[in-house]
Write an enzyme that holds these catalytic residues in place. Structure first.
Site, PDB file in Angstrom:
ATOM      1  N   GLY A  45       0.849  -1.182   0.000  1.00  9.19           N
ATOM      2  CA  GLY A  45       0.000   0.000   0.000  1.00  9.19           C
ATOM      3  C   GLY A  45       0.884   1.230   0.000  1.00  9.19           C
ATOM      4  CE1 TYR A 118      -9.002 -12.476  -8.169  1.00  3.83           C
ATOM      5  CE2 TYR A 118      -6.714 -12.271  -7.501  1.00  3.83           C
ATOM      6  CZ  TYR A 118      -7.672 -12.830  -8.317  1.00  3.83           C
ATOM      7  OH  TYR A 118      -7.321 -13.745  -9.288  1.00  3.83           O
ATOM      8  CB  ALA A 265      12.183   3.263  -5.859  1.00  2.00           C
ATOM      9  N   GLY A 266       9.404   4.645  -5.194  1.00  2.00           N
ATOM     10  CA  GLY A 266       8.623   5.883  -5.185  1.00  2.00           C
ATOM     11  C   GLY A 266       8.109   6.243  -3.801  1.00  2.00           C
ATOM     12  CG  ASP A 267       5.176   3.856  -2.044  1.00  2.00           C
ATOM     13  OD1 ASP A 267       4.591   4.744  -2.705  1.00  2.00           O
ATOM     14  OD2 ASP A 267       4.850   2.665  -2.067  1.00  2.00           O
TER      15      ASP A 267
END
Length: 359
Positions: A45, A118, A265-267
């Site tokens: 997340g 899902y 990496a972005g988070d």
């Protein structure tokens, strides 16, 4: 830009991150999903990744979401809480399940990578301005959001519009565009993401992502499309990052990184930048810390390292040794920074001052 907001009021934290987290099933071996016999369990997340990274580094952080009244919801709340993240504002939904997804072991950038979500009608997709604790969401120096939440449902979109709307005393609103084309089948993504970004104080966006969503090419052109946010951070892959803030333009090249797994990496960049922002560091240092935290994620398997022992006992962890090491690296002169090479184990190499080769 400086993070603002009440600091001494009860229940105020450094960062509040709001968004869906899911239980992630990771394959036991490479190959197509159809061929993988078993999977290990983890969590995933964007927003909770940021909260966990910040809490593990000693900041106070809160995660807000909805999960099902099921075992997967229990796992998410317990695992994220083990990092020292405040999860008291997470709500349980007795009628909707916790979202889950499966992915292949390969690099997400390749055509062979598969992800099976899902999450339709998940508990988090039912978040609204009426069933989320808005007081808890606003009780932070920074409120971190992403475009993923807006794509989950019209109700989630309304919630983000409420949280990014101008109002007296709101926290600094951080928004990571995080465009996921598969979540926007109606084609509304570009317009919605642009409006949400315009309502934020700090925006993170990839240069290629901005071109895909809005069309502009190049950091200066992206800034022209987003003149409103006080701070705009344009990530340019392995080239570097450009920040626009208070009329100034700051570019910091990316260090050389020996990548173990191209995930998270972005988070991690957002978490590193926010950490440096909360500490009042100058823009160049904020961007360098973003790079360094991203490198910490890229040089380990998976999205997140395990929670530190101090965090698992409750409360934010003390600042770990590797962040002091990151401070030393962030203070390098430009020539040394450009020669910097980071590989597996660099966060344990506290004595290093310039280069940490791959073992």
């Amino acid at each position: 830009m400086t993070a603002t907001g009440p600091r001494n009021a009860p229940d105020v934290v450094d960062v509040v991150a709001l968004g869906e987290s899911m239980v992630t099933f990771l394959p036991s071996r490479p190959g197509r999903l159809a061929d993988v016999p078993t999977f290990g369990r983890a969590i995933g997340g964007a927003e909770s990744n940021v909260a966990c990274a910040l809490a593990a580094a000693g900041h106070s952080a809160r995660w807000i979401s909805r999960v099902g009244a099921d075992g997967f919801g229990d796992h998410l709340v317990e695992t994220i809480g083990a990092y020292g993240v405040d999860v008291t504002a997470v709500r349980r939904d007795p009628a909707r399940p916790t979202g889950v997804y499966f992915r292949t072991a390969g690099d997400r950038a390749t055509d062979a990578h598969e992800v099976a979500y899902y999450r339709a009608a998940s508990a988090a997709s039912a978040m609204t301005a009426g069933n989320v604790d808005l007081t808890a969401a606003r009780a932070g120096r920074v409120l971190h959001l992403t475009g993923i939440t807006a794509a989950l449902s019209a109700e989630c979109r309304g919630l983000l519009c409420e949280l990014t709307a101008p109002r007296p005393g709101r926290p600094l609103v951080s928004f990571d565009v995080n465009h996921r084309p598969g979540l926007w089948p109606d084609g509304d993504g570009p317009h919605v993401l642009l409006e949400l970004a315009r309502g934020a104080d700090l925006v993170f966006v990839g240069a290629d992502e901005a071109q895909e969503v809005w069309g502009p090419h190049g950091a200066e052109t992206i800034r022209s499309s987003l003149p409103g946010p006080a701070t705009l951070v344009v990530k340019q892959g392995g080239h570097g990052v450009t920040a626009f803030d208070a009329g100034h333009v700051t570019f910091v090249p990316a260090p050389h990184v020996d990548v173990v797994a191209a995930v998270g990496a972005g988070d991690a960049f957002a978490a590193g930048f926010l950490s440096a922002t909360l500490r009042g560091l100058p823009m160049k240092a904020r961007l360098r810390h973003g790079h360094l935290w991203a490198a910490a994620a890229l040089t380990v398997p998976g999205d997140l390292a395990g929670p530190p022992p101090a965090a698992s006992r409750g409360g934010a962890a003390p600042r770990p040794a590797w962040t002091a090491h990151a401070d030393r690296l962030a203070a390098l002169d430009d020539g040394a920074w450009e020669r910097l090479r980071l590989g597996p184990g660099w966060t344990q190499a506290a004595a290093a001052t310039e280069e940490v080769p791959t073992p």
